[in-house]
Design an enzyme around this catalytic site. Sequence first.
Site, mmCIF file in Angstrom:
data_model
loop_
_atom_site.group_PDB
_atom_site.id
_atom_site.type_symbol
_atom_site.label_atom_id
_atom_site.label_comp_id
_atom_site.label_asym_id
_atom_site.label_seq_id
_atom_site.Cartn_x
_atom_site.Cartn_y
_atom_site.Cartn_z
ATOM 1 N N LYS A 144 6.851 -1.088 -4.993
ATOM 2 C CA LYS A 144 6.657 -1.219 -4.204
ATOM 3 C C LYS A 144 5.880 -2.356 -3.706
ATOM 4 O O LYS A 144 5.163 -3.021 -4.812
ATOM 5 C CB LYS A 144 4.800 0.333 -4.038
ATOM 6 C CG LYS A 144 4.382 -0.174 -2.972
ATOM 7 C CD LYS A 144 2.839 1.017 -3.405
ATOM 8 C CE LYS A 144 3.132 2.646 -3.061
ATOM 9 N NZ LYS A 144 2.751 3.170 -3.345
ATOM 10 N N ASP B 287 -5.710 10.153 0.740
ATOM 11 C CA ASP B 287 -4.579 10.429 1.854
ATOM 12 C C ASP B 287 -3.872 10.856 1.787
ATOM 13 O O ASP B 287 -2.532 10.847 1.856
ATOM 14 C CB ASP B 287 -4.436 8.534 2.023
ATOM 15 C CG ASP B 287 -3.435 7.909 3.139
ATOM 16 O OD1 ASP B 287 -3.678 8.504 4.189
ATOM 17 O OD2 ASP B 287 -2.626 7.035 2.899
ATOM 18 N N VAL C 219 8.330 -1.039 0.816
ATOM 19 C CA VAL C 219 9.012 0.014 -0.560
ATOM 20 C C VAL C 219 10.585 0.185 -0.744
ATOM 21 O O VAL C 219 10.881 0.228 0.202
ATOM 22 C CB VAL C 219 8.748 1.855 -0.521
ATOM 23 C CG1 VAL C 219 8.853 2.288 -1.980
ATOM 24 C CG2 VAL C 219 7.166 1.541 -0.632
ATOM 25 N N PHE D 269 -0.106 -0.529 2.132
ATOM 26 C CA PHE D 269 -0.425 -1.068 0.673
ATOM 27 C C PHE D 269 0.484 -2.074 1.280
ATOM 28 O O PHE D 269 0.709 -3.599 0.318
ATOM 29 C CB PHE D 269 0.700 -0.010 -0.175
ATOM 30 C CG PHE D 269 0.487 -1.112 -1.705
ATOM 31 C CD1 PHE D 269 1.582 -1.213 -2.159
ATOM 32 C CD2 PHE D 269 -0.865 -1.353 -1.847
ATOM 33 C CE1 PHE D 269 1.462 -2.377 -3.608
ATOM 34 C CE2 PHE D 269 -0.639 -2.304 -3.886
ATOM 35 C CZ PHE D 269 0.332 -2.566 -4.078
ATOM 36 N N GLY D 270 1.687 -2.010 1.087
ATOM 37 C CA GLY D 270 3.896 -2.965 1.611
ATOM 38 C C GLY D 270 4.642 -2.057 1.798
ATOM 39 O O GLY D 270 4.564 -0.685 2.713
#
Length: 653
Positions: free
Chosen positions: A363, A462, A348, A345-346
């Site tokens: 995030k 996940d 943190v 996602f990216g």
Amino acid sequence: CLLLLLLLLFIPPLPTAVSSPETFAFDLASLSFRNLTLLGDSDLRSGAVALTRDSSVPSSSSGSFLFNLPIPFFDPSSNLSFSFSTRFSFSITNPSPGSPGDGLAFFVSDLSAFRGLFNSSSPSTNSSILAVEFDTRSGANHVGLDIGGLIPIKSSDLSPFAIELKSGKAITAWIEYLRDEKSLKVWAGNSSLKPERPVLSANFDLSRYFEHSMYVGFSASTEGGTEVHTIESWSFRTFGFPAIDGHRQSSHNISNGSWSAFPTSPVVDEGKSSHKMTVLCLGMVGLVFFGIALIMFAFMLVRKRMVSREGQQVILNGLRQFRYQELSSATKGFNVNRIVGAGAFGTVYRAVDPKTGTALAVKRSKKSHQSKNEFLAELSIIAGLRHKNLVQLQGWCSEKGELLLVYEFMPNGSLDKFLYSEADIGLSLALDWTKRYSVAVGIASALTYLHEECDQQVIHRDIKTSNIMLDGHFNARLGDFGLAKLLDHDKSPDSTLTAGTMGYLAPEYLQYGRATDKSDVYSYGVVILEVCCGRRPIEVKDGHANMLINLVDWVWGLYSKDRLIDAADQQLNGAFDVESMLRLLLIGLSCANPICTDRPSMRKVLQILDHEAEPIVVPKLKPSLTFNSSAPLALQDIVLDCYESQVSSKSSD
């Protein structure tokens, strides 16, 4: 003296006078924002209410919460009041024992008590306030009764009753006022059983302190200390009013608890028409103000709960909408030194809220269409989820082309850090067997909630050790819902693309690209084997990329040779309970069964972990599963992908 911060954020005005008295009762097994008004620093945490901030640094923190419906306490026409009783459990913990706080208090008060800030320097003179305080200020350990102000009129030391308020243990208290006897008694104990002997007893006629309708709740303060005050359960009732008409009973559900109102027959008094007219006028004025306040509150709530998603609306339940500038400041301009993790996602970042000093995790997504879809999917799902073993979403931001989610900060990071840290062997030692077993129970509880207890079933898709976070007490929290799917129960999602992490994916998911609750169970089984064995799902043998060890196969091989206990993590140095180790290893194998129909449900797993059900019989030889030629991924693709991911992970470390 106990500091009571009762700062009015939003409380509806008392309703207009009614013509008949009512009894009132509620029992909240799980507190929620729908039932309560939270004031100051109080917030809802995993079904309990924390009144003050959790901080290791001494600071002033105050908070209150109250049941958000006014409760009838007194009938002016008959000049009689109700009796009442309440039962609640609370705990007072202190990260820094040398920095005490004030304690907490249960209160009964009219609306005027919420018009300001009351402390020891400006004591309240409100005659319509009753408080039972559990005082820890300056080493105190007593319970006190306050009427009409903050100076206790009677107190009692709790030490002779073997009660230590600052022990951090759950303490249960009972408070009872009997109108006919004009007596108030307080009991307290370290268990759920009510003691025979009260810790405080006082004779007072409280009728003259009661208004027609009052509010009940709790308040606490640190006043420069580090105490954390938590209310874990609470029930309340009024009783003892004569001539209650049981035939006109009505009840209403509130969240997981309920309150019930039992109105009596109307009381008509023609000699009080002038009084009724005054009441009617005041009621109309009150309704006008209530309407204005309700409109303003609704506007603010809608603004917080709505976010655009390609012309659609996403409802945000009680989340805070952060400004981009706030989060940029909280992360020091998204400084690289604040990075605590990264994923698909990216990135943190660790952040500190400048308003409250609370640690947060921010995030920050990658700027792409796919990550925006993941952002909105995660936001819409977890905004409505509340469980003690899920990472709690605090807020969100969508500005300047950025997509950001704000979570509560997990000081111990992710589970994989403790299982596989090569730089710090002490991390593995810190995660002893008791903590590991607790992690297994916590994640099983979270998945049982997602699969069976939500209005719509949630498939995580996940589950892996890097998505399992540990709070300050090593309690497991399942996070990262970026790949989750929200489903109606008994329906399976179809997907043309396989999402997730290699090594944790169920065979049927790889084959058909269809995620179900059984594919989550498989991933959970792999995680359990990691927890027991201290090994990754797929490892490279002796540095050779073409020689790979599959964890499930390795453990099953030992089991087939009656050497299952040899799979235990060597880092534990034998410091574990053999029976519970074997139990957990067998659960891991049963969940990682290649045949999905033979896997247990997460509720069954939780029952086995809690010793409420017998373990599932696991075949000595691993069952075989036949794939057809249309499989989207070959085995070599899978293991090479996993190997490349491990190499990439190590290089980024």
